[in-house]
Design an enzyme around this catalytic site. Structure first.
Site, mmCIF file in Angstrom:
data_model
loop_
_atom_site.group_PDB
_atom_site.id
_atom_site.type_symbol
_atom_site.label_atom_id
_atom_site.label_comp_id
_atom_site.label_asym_id
_atom_site.label_seq_id
_atom_site.Cartn_x
_atom_site.Cartn_y
_atom_site.Cartn_z
ATOM 1 N N ARG A 1 0.881 -1.176 0.000
ATOM 2 C CA ARG A 1 0.000 0.000 0.000
ATOM 3 C C ARG A 1 0.912 1.216 0.000
ATOM 4 O O ARG A 1 1.673 1.433 0.949
ATOM 5 C CB ARG A 1 -0.906 0.000 1.221
ATOM 6 C CG ARG A 1 -1.519 1.362 1.482
ATOM 7 C CD ARG A 1 -2.666 1.338 2.435
ATOM 8 N NE ARG A 1 -3.819 0.715 1.818
ATOM 9 C CZ ARG A 1 -5.060 0.809 2.291
ATOM 10 N NH1 ARG A 1 -5.304 1.487 3.388
ATOM 11 N NH2 ARG A 1 -6.068 0.222 1.669
ATOM 12 N N HIS B 1 -7.016 1.080 -6.726
ATOM 13 C CA HIS B 1 -7.222 0.182 -5.582
ATOM 14 C C HIS B 1 -7.908 -1.085 -6.101
ATOM 15 O O HIS B 1 -9.090 -1.332 -5.835
ATOM 16 C CB HIS B 1 -8.099 0.909 -4.558
ATOM 17 C CG HIS B 1 -8.124 0.292 -3.195
ATOM 18 N ND1 HIS B 1 -7.390 -0.820 -2.840
ATOM 19 C CD2 HIS B 1 -8.823 0.645 -2.075
ATOM 20 C CE1 HIS B 1 -7.632 -1.122 -1.569
ATOM 21 N NE2 HIS B 1 -8.492 -0.256 -1.087
ATOM 22 N N GLN C 1 -9.873 -3.670 -3.890
ATOM 23 C CA GLN C 1 -11.173 -3.145 -3.474
ATOM 24 C C GLN C 1 -12.218 -3.439 -4.548
ATOM 25 O O GLN C 1 -13.326 -3.895 -4.250
ATOM 26 C CB GLN C 1 -11.062 -1.635 -3.227
ATOM 27 C CG GLN C 1 -12.348 -1.004 -2.771
ATOM 28 C CD GLN C 1 -12.771 -1.494 -1.397
ATOM 29 O OE1 GLN C 1 -12.008 -1.415 -0.457
ATOM 30 N NE2 GLN C 1 -13.981 -2.016 -1.281
ATOM 31 N N ASP D 1 -17.000 7.442 -1.827
ATOM 32 C CA ASP D 1 -15.743 7.326 -1.067
ATOM 33 C C ASP D 1 -15.461 8.702 -0.465
ATOM 34 O O ASP D 1 -16.092 9.704 -0.836
ATOM 35 C CB ASP D 1 -14.618 6.881 -2.025
ATOM 36 C CG ASP D 1 -13.273 6.665 -1.329
ATOM 37 O OD1 ASP D 1 -13.243 6.519 -0.088
ATOM 38 O OD2 ASP D 1 -12.248 6.649 -2.035
ATOM 39 N N CYS E 1 -16.245 1.910 0.084
ATOM 40 C CA CYS E 1 -15.058 1.100 0.402
ATOM 41 C C CYS E 1 -14.688 1.179 1.874
ATOM 42 O O CYS E 1 -13.991 0.303 2.376
ATOM 43 C CB CYS E 1 -13.897 1.544 -0.469
ATOM 44 S SG CYS E 1 -13.525 3.298 -0.322
ATOM 45 N N ARG F 1 -13.497 -8.333 1.025
ATOM 46 C CA ARG F 1 -12.055 -8.107 0.809
ATOM 47 C C ARG F 1 -11.293 -9.392 1.133
ATOM 48 O O ARG F 1 -10.353 -9.772 0.428
ATOM 49 C CB ARG F 1 -11.556 -6.957 1.704
ATOM 50 C CG ARG F 1 -12.108 -5.575 1.342
ATOM 51 C CD ARG F 1 -11.564 -5.090 0.014
ATOM 52 N NE ARG F 1 -10.097 -5.044 0.003
ATOM 53 C CZ ARG F 1 -9.346 -4.078 0.526
ATOM 54 N NH1 ARG F 1 -9.923 -3.032 1.082
ATOM 55 N NH2 ARG F 1 -8.032 -4.124 0.451
HETATM 56 N N1 CP Z 1 -11.172 -0.005 1.992
HETATM 57 C C1 CP Z 1 -9.908 -0.095 2.474
HETATM 58 O O1 CP Z 1 -8.942 -0.315 1.743
HETATM 59 O O2 CP Z 1 -9.809 0.069 3.824
HETATM 60 P P1 CP Z 1 -8.468 0.278 4.668
HETATM 61 O O3 CP Z 1 -7.899 1.608 4.239
HETATM 62 O O4 CP Z 1 -8.897 0.260 6.094
HETATM 63 O O5 CP Z 1 -7.506 -0.834 4.334
HETATM 64 N N1 NVA Z 2 -9.654 6.955 -1.619
HETATM 65 C C1 NVA Z 2 -9.364 6.468 -0.280
HETATM 66 C C2 NVA Z 2 -9.635 5.017 -0.182
HETATM 67 C C3 NVA Z 2 -9.391 4.395 1.159
HETATM 68 C C4 NVA Z 2 -9.625 2.920 1.206
HETATM 69 C C5 NVA Z 2 -7.923 6.778 0.057
HETATM 70 O O1 NVA Z 2 -7.051 6.602 -0.804
HETATM 71 O O2 NVA Z 2 -7.663 7.203 1.182
#
Ligand code: CP
Ligand code: NVA
Length: 310
Positions: free
Chosen positions: A106, A133, A136, A228, A268, A296
């Site tokens: 990540r 992502h 997701q 989101d 998400c 997930r």
């Molecule tokens: N939706 C998602 O990726 O959640 P987190 O940021 O908690 O991993």
């Molecule tokens: N768009 C958000 C998604 C989190 C799962 C971010 O990148 O923070």
């Protein structure tokens, strides 16, 4: 058809049949888990999980998923390895791939997961970059299938920032033949290059992308409503400005009333209540948001088994 050994950086790299294969296997892996069946294609195998950003779902689902698949996962947070600061991305990829069987990352810049993949001998899975992502989106599409809907031909409406989550929905949605509609304020729409990609790919798949500033136009007749956060991780200093710009870009009971009667609502998570969504909608019968969060786990177990399992 096998995706064994492949990196999973963006859904753009996969064919509709390959995406469908992952989704069908995700449904099967979930069923088997619920029936108490043991499935250990990752026995004796380790996943390294690199996190430059916080997480609840991604960390828990990958770590639990590896455990359920018979393997284990190793959390490497920002202060553990100092990615790009203490050590180069190339060296980290070379060292990790000499010892572990799959890497999940990540990150901020999408170039980081691309570089990890370039220098790694084992599959690299994108657990969110600023660009996309894809894990997701797998869970999202699995949740849509479980609601009894088809994927091809449905109207999936995304309200909010043209961000990484919007991009993933567009990449996967277009490949699977959906009519994706985004409603975002001017200046916060998905990029022109994502729109151009969608136009080109939609010719083959029958999918389409409509980009509008009008929430009302976007939500009307939707099969799936999705939103989101207005400010993503890394954009915290823009929060106050974005709060003003995004006023009205909200999934609430008025928006839900304009969608199809059997529409489902997805997010998400994490959610910012009364910004992009109301608690009333999250708790409504149309909401599949917590099934989506659970998926997930199942979708990623299927993905891990397919790219790195025995
Ligand atoms: N939706 C998602 O990726 O959640 P987190 O940021 O908690 O991993
Ligand atoms: N768009 C958000 C998604 C989190 C799962 C971010 O990148 O923070």
């Amino acid at each position: 058809m096998s995706i064994h050994g492949r990196d999973f950086l963006t859904l753009k790299d996969f064919t509709p049949a390959e995406i469908r294969q992952i989704l069908d296997f995700a449904l099967e892996v979930k069923r088997r888990q619920k029936e108490g069946e043991r499935y250990h294609p990752m026995a004796g195998k380790m996943m390294a999980m690199i996190f430059q950003k916080p997480s609840l779902r991604t960390r828990v689902s990958f770590e639990t998923g590896m455990f359920q698949l018979g393997g284990a996962a190793l959390y490497l947070g920002p202060s553990d390895i100092g990615l790009g600061k203490r050590e180069t991305v190339e060296d980290i990829a070379r060292v990790l791939s000499s010892q572990v069987d799959v890497i999940m990352a990540r990150v901020f810049g999408h170039d980081i997961v691309e570089d990890l993949a370039r220098y790694s001998d084992v599959p690299v899975i994108n657990g969110l970059s600023d660009f996309t992502h894809p894990c997701q989106a797998l869970a999202d599409f699995q949740t849509i299938l479980e609601s009894g809907k088809r994927l091809k031909g449905i109207r999936l409406t995304y309200v909010g920032d043209g961000n990484n989550v919007a991009n993933s929905l567009i990449f996967g949605g277009i490949l699977l033949g959906m009519h994706v509609v985004t409603a975002s304020p001017a200046g916060y729409q998905v990029t022109e290059s994502v729109q151009a990609w969608a136009r080109a790919k939609g010719k083959d798949s029958g999918g389409s992308l409509t980009v509008t500033e009008s929430v009302e136009e976007a939500v009307t007749g939707a099969d799936v409503l999705y939103t989101d956060v207005w400010a993503s991780m890394g954009q915290e200093e823009e929060s106050a400005k974005r709060s003003k710009v995004f006023q009205g870009y909200q999934i609430n009971s008025k928006a839900l009333a304009l969608a199809r009667e059997d529409a489902i609502v997805l997010h998400c998570l994490p959610a910012h209540y009364d910004d992009e969504i109301t608690k009333e909608v999250v708790d409504s019968p149309n909401s599949r948001i917590f099934d989506q969060a659970e998926n997930r786990l199942h979708a990623q177990k299927a993905l891990i088994a397919l790219v790195a399992g025995e």
